[in-house]
Enzyme design. Sequence first.
Site, short mmCIF file in Angstrom:
data_model
loop_
_atom_site.label_atom_id
_atom_site.label_comp_id
_atom_site.label_asym_id
_atom_site.label_seq_id
_atom_site.Cartn_x
_atom_site.Cartn_y
_atom_site.Cartn_z
N TYR A 104 0.92 -1.45 0.11
CA TYR A 104 -0.04 0.08 0.66
C TYR A 104 0.90 1.27 -0.13
O TYR A 104 1.10 1.81 0.92
CB TYR A 104 -1.33 0.25 1.55
CG TYR A 104 -1.93 -1.07 1.19
CD1 TYR A 104 -2.55 -1.92 0.03
CD2 TYR A 104 -3.29 -1.41 2.33
CE1 TYR A 104 -3.18 -3.25 0.30
CE2 TYR A 104 -3.70 -2.71 2.53
CZ TYR A 104 -4.07 -2.98 1.82
OH TYR A 104 -5.07 -3.82 1.14
C1 LIG Z 1 -7.41 -2.79 -6.31
C2 LIG Z 1 -6.35 -3.38 -5.25
C3 LIG Z 1 -6.74 -3.95 -4.29
C4 LIG Z 1 -5.38 -4.91 -3.83
N1 LIG Z 1 -5.91 -5.76 -2.96
C5 LIG Z 1 -4.79 -6.49 -2.50
C6 LIG Z 1 -4.73 -7.49 -1.45
O1 LIG Z 1 -6.21 -8.28 -1.75
N2 LIG Z 1 -3.55 -8.19 -0.93
C7 LIG Z 1 -2.74 -7.20 -1.05
O2 LIG Z 1 -2.05 -8.03 -0.73
N3 LIG Z 1 -2.13 -6.51 -2.18
C8 LIG Z 1 -3.47 -5.51 -2.02
N4 LIG Z 1 -3.33 -4.56 -3.07
C9 LIG Z 1 -1.90 -3.67 -3.63
C10 LIG Z 1 -1.09 -4.29 -4.28
O3 LIG Z 1 -0.89 -5.63 -4.21
C11 LIG Z 1 0.09 -3.66 -5.50
O4 LIG Z 1 -0.39 -3.04 -5.60
C12 LIG Z 1 0.47 -4.64 -5.74
O5 LIG Z 1 1.60 -3.81 -5.69
C13 LIG Z 1 0.20 -4.58 -6.67
O6 LIG Z 1 1.11 -5.25 -8.62
P1 LIG Z 1 0.61 -4.85 -9.45
O7 LIG Z 1 1.32 -5.89 -10.78
O8 LIG Z 1 -0.68 -5.13 -9.89
O9 LIG Z 1 1.12 -3.92 -9.90
P2 LIG Z 1 2.28 -2.93 -10.27
O10 LIG Z 1 1.99 -1.60 -10.70
O11 LIG Z 1 2.19 -3.50 -11.58
O12 LIG Z 1 3.18 -2.95 -9.45
C14 LIG Z 1 3.72 -2.15 -8.90
C15 LIG Z 1 4.68 -2.66 -8.04
O13 LIG Z 1 5.76 -3.40 -8.24
C16 LIG Z 1 7.13 -2.99 -9.58
N5 LIG Z 1 6.95 -3.99 -10.59
C17 LIG Z 1 5.61 -5.07 -11.19
N6 LIG Z 1 6.09 -5.93 -11.39
C18 LIG Z 1 6.91 -6.15 -11.44
C19 LIG Z 1 7.59 -7.01 -11.50
N7 LIG Z 1 7.31 -8.54 -12.65
N8 LIG Z 1 8.72 -6.65 -10.84
C20 LIG Z 1 9.51 -6.63 -10.81
N9 LIG Z 1 8.71 -5.22 -9.77
C21 LIG Z 1 7.51 -5.18 -10.88
C22 LIG Z 1 6.11 -2.10 -10.21
O14 LIG Z 1 7.36 -1.48 -10.99
C23 LIG Z 1 5.37 -1.11 -8.50
O15 LIG Z 1 7.25 -1.06 -8.13
C24 LIG Z 1 -4.81 -4.26 -3.59
C25 LIG Z 1 -4.32 -3.08 -5.09
C26 LIG Z 1 -5.38 -2.72 -5.43
C27 LIG Z 1 -5.22 -1.35 -6.30
#
Ligand SMILES: Cc1cc2nc3c(=O)[nH]c(=O)nc-3n(C[C@H](O)[C@H](O)[C@H](O)COP(=O)(O)OP(=O)(O)OC[C@H]3O[C@@H](n4cnc5c(N)ncnc54)[C@H](O)[C@@H]3O)c2cc1C
Length: 521
Positions: A461
């Site tokens: 978060y």
């Molecule tokens: C609607 C919503 C619901 C959520 N629910 C939960 C939940 O139930 N449980 C929970 O734990 N979290 C939850 N989250 C938070 C979520 O886990 C984080 O936002 C997480 O970082 C998202 O991963 P992403 O790949 O979707 O995001 P991205 O925005 O793609 O990545 C997040 C971060 O990780 C980096 N990153 C992405 N992909 C990679 C990769 N392949 N290698 C290295 N770095 C990378 C990005 O550069 C960025 O810094 C929620 C978020 C939202 C918006």
Amino acid sequence: MFFFFYALLLSISCFPSIAVNENFLQCLSVQSSQTILPVYTPINTSFSSVLETSAKNLRFLTPTTPKPRLIITPLEESHVKAAVLCCRQHGLQMRVRSGGHDYEGLSYVSHVPFVIVDLINFRSVNVDIEGGTAWVEAGVTVGEAYYRIAQKNPTLAIPAALCPTVGVGGQFSGGGYGSLMRKYGLAGDNIVDARLVNAKGEILNRESMGEDLFWAIRGGGGGSFGVILSWKIKLVPVPATVTGFTVARTLEQNATSLIHKWQSFAAKVHEDLFMRVIISKASGNSKQTILALFQTMFLGGTDRLLSIMKQSFPELGLKPEECTEMTWLQSVAYVANLPMTNGSVDVLLDRNQPSKNKFKAKSDYVTEAIPETGLVGIWERFFEVESPVMIFTPYGGKMDEFSESAIPFPHRAGTMYKIQHLVTWTGGVAESRKHRDWISKLYSYMTPYVSKSPRAAYVNYRDLDLGETKANMNNTESYLRAKVWGAKYFKKNFDRLVQVKTKFDPENFFRHEQSIPVLPS
Ligand SMILES: Cc1cc2nc3c(=O)[nH]c(=O)nc-3n(C[C@H](O)[C@H](O)[C@H](O)COP(=O)(O)OP(=O)(O)OC[C@H]3O[C@@H](n4cnc5c(N)ncnc54)[C@H](O)[C@@H]3O)c2cc1C
Ligand SMILES: *[C@@H]1O[C@H](CO)[C@@H](O)[C@H](O)[C@H]1NC(C)=O
Ligand SMILES: *[C@@H]1O[C@H](CO)[C@@H](O)[C@H](O)[C@H]1NC(C)=O
Ligand SMILES: *[C@@H]1O[C@H](CO)[C@@H](O)[C@H](O)[C@H]1NC(C)=O
Ligand SMILES: *[C@@H]1O[C@H](CO)[C@@H](O)[C@H](O)[C@H]1NC(C)=O
């Protein structure tokens, strides 16, 4: 007049970036293999849709938000390697995106010239039933992963997010919790191998990266150590039938004392029971009130659930008809409040559910019950804005069994629950300011009731109010800034994360406003 403007625009915005693009594109074509690497330049008609589709916070999709020079959507591992090598060679910052849920938009916004590497095409889920594991590529959403695994065997799952559209690339990098956390821990606790591209462009697995780096990537937060290509994660058993209920109570229905009571058992009760509380304002009535939703997923049938509830939470008065039995996979859609037509869970494959809004969120950890008077003060603040939300997520169970240093995620035994503070809005700059001020004041109000020294927070978060490093800062300044939020997200694990970072990415190629800093020399 029109021509003048057009020429001016070209001279300030187009020519420099085209110059970068051409050399950069040439680098990519030299570095990548036979298959063509898809690259979207700003003049490509699909550029905006590729940029916007995965971006989940509308706060960072405004015309004034800085845009990438290019978006690259690799089709294979060698393409990611090419992107890393060429970004380094051309001094471009790289932002990696998997599911695009970053709370501060860090996977698709930067304030220096940058390129997005979007892993939207990294979508395979390879389930090994006999081995009890699955290889899941970084661009897969957790909903997709659950779906593919349940297709093979509906009584197998992985412990990951509640929200199906979250990408495994970012989520597992920061720990990753969901409705199975009290039974099996976090996603990060269950990862047994990973493939990653490091800052030198090398493709590594657990064996070749070594245990220090493997430790750091399972909770140290995305975007600091390399590009995760895929994770190997343990499959965990779930019963054929689970039970859900969502019971709503307003202030007039004793919501305050029920929430107060919830605090006393939610983290201690049987680990098959995951009951979170979603607190919002009730709409539609002439008189404003607070609405508490007791939202539950229980790993078992209705009868056992009712008997546990009778013992632990008789005040809720749960009735058998409020309980719904379903498969574990259906419970994912149920908890996420997504529509299941005729029991179908195909909605879990939809990357665009639910709809987006502008939001700001913050997190807290609670180690001692908040008194009722403390809760009442929260309600008063809720009445000041349109769409406030707080979510209380219970810890305990398996979460207590891991040591604080098992993985970088440190919030273990002693944690009762996590709070997510959230506010959403529509409208422009003035509304943004108003709502961000509001949530900051709420956060100040909460100070006496939540964890202290450090006031802990959940790295997934992301919250830039806790501090950020800027591109022009030297290593000393970055490190001093990072120590502040580093202690909140990682407690004592921050020091080890810095050591791993310094060893594996000494030039700080993988960086963003809250990436792990290198140790100043
Ligand atoms: C609607 C919503 C619901 C959520 N629910 C939960 C939940 O139930 N449980 C929970 O734990 N979290 C939850 N989250 C938070 C979520 O886990 C984080 O936002 C997480 O970082 C998202 O991963 P992403 O790949 O979707 O995001 P991205 O925005 O793609 O990545 C997040 C971060 O990780 C980096 N990153 C992405 N992909 C990679 C990769 N392949 N290698 C290295 N770095 C990378 C990005 O550069 C960025 O810094 C929620 C978020 C939202 C918006
Ligand atoms: C946009 O970029 C994609 C990926 O490189 C390419 O396939 C497509 O042809 C481009 N479209 C236009 C209109 O240039
Ligand atoms: C609220 O709590 C009081 C006291 O415990 C109880 O008498 C009353 O029935 C409860 N009201 C509702 C709507 O549950
Ligand atoms: C749901 O099932 C009913 C009965 O089988 C069927 O009539 C209806 O068309 C189905 N609805 C959808 C949207 O599939
Ligand atoms: C780093 O920057 C800070 C603040 O600008 C400055 O005081 C300090 O001397 C710099 N340190 C080094 C090693 O350059």
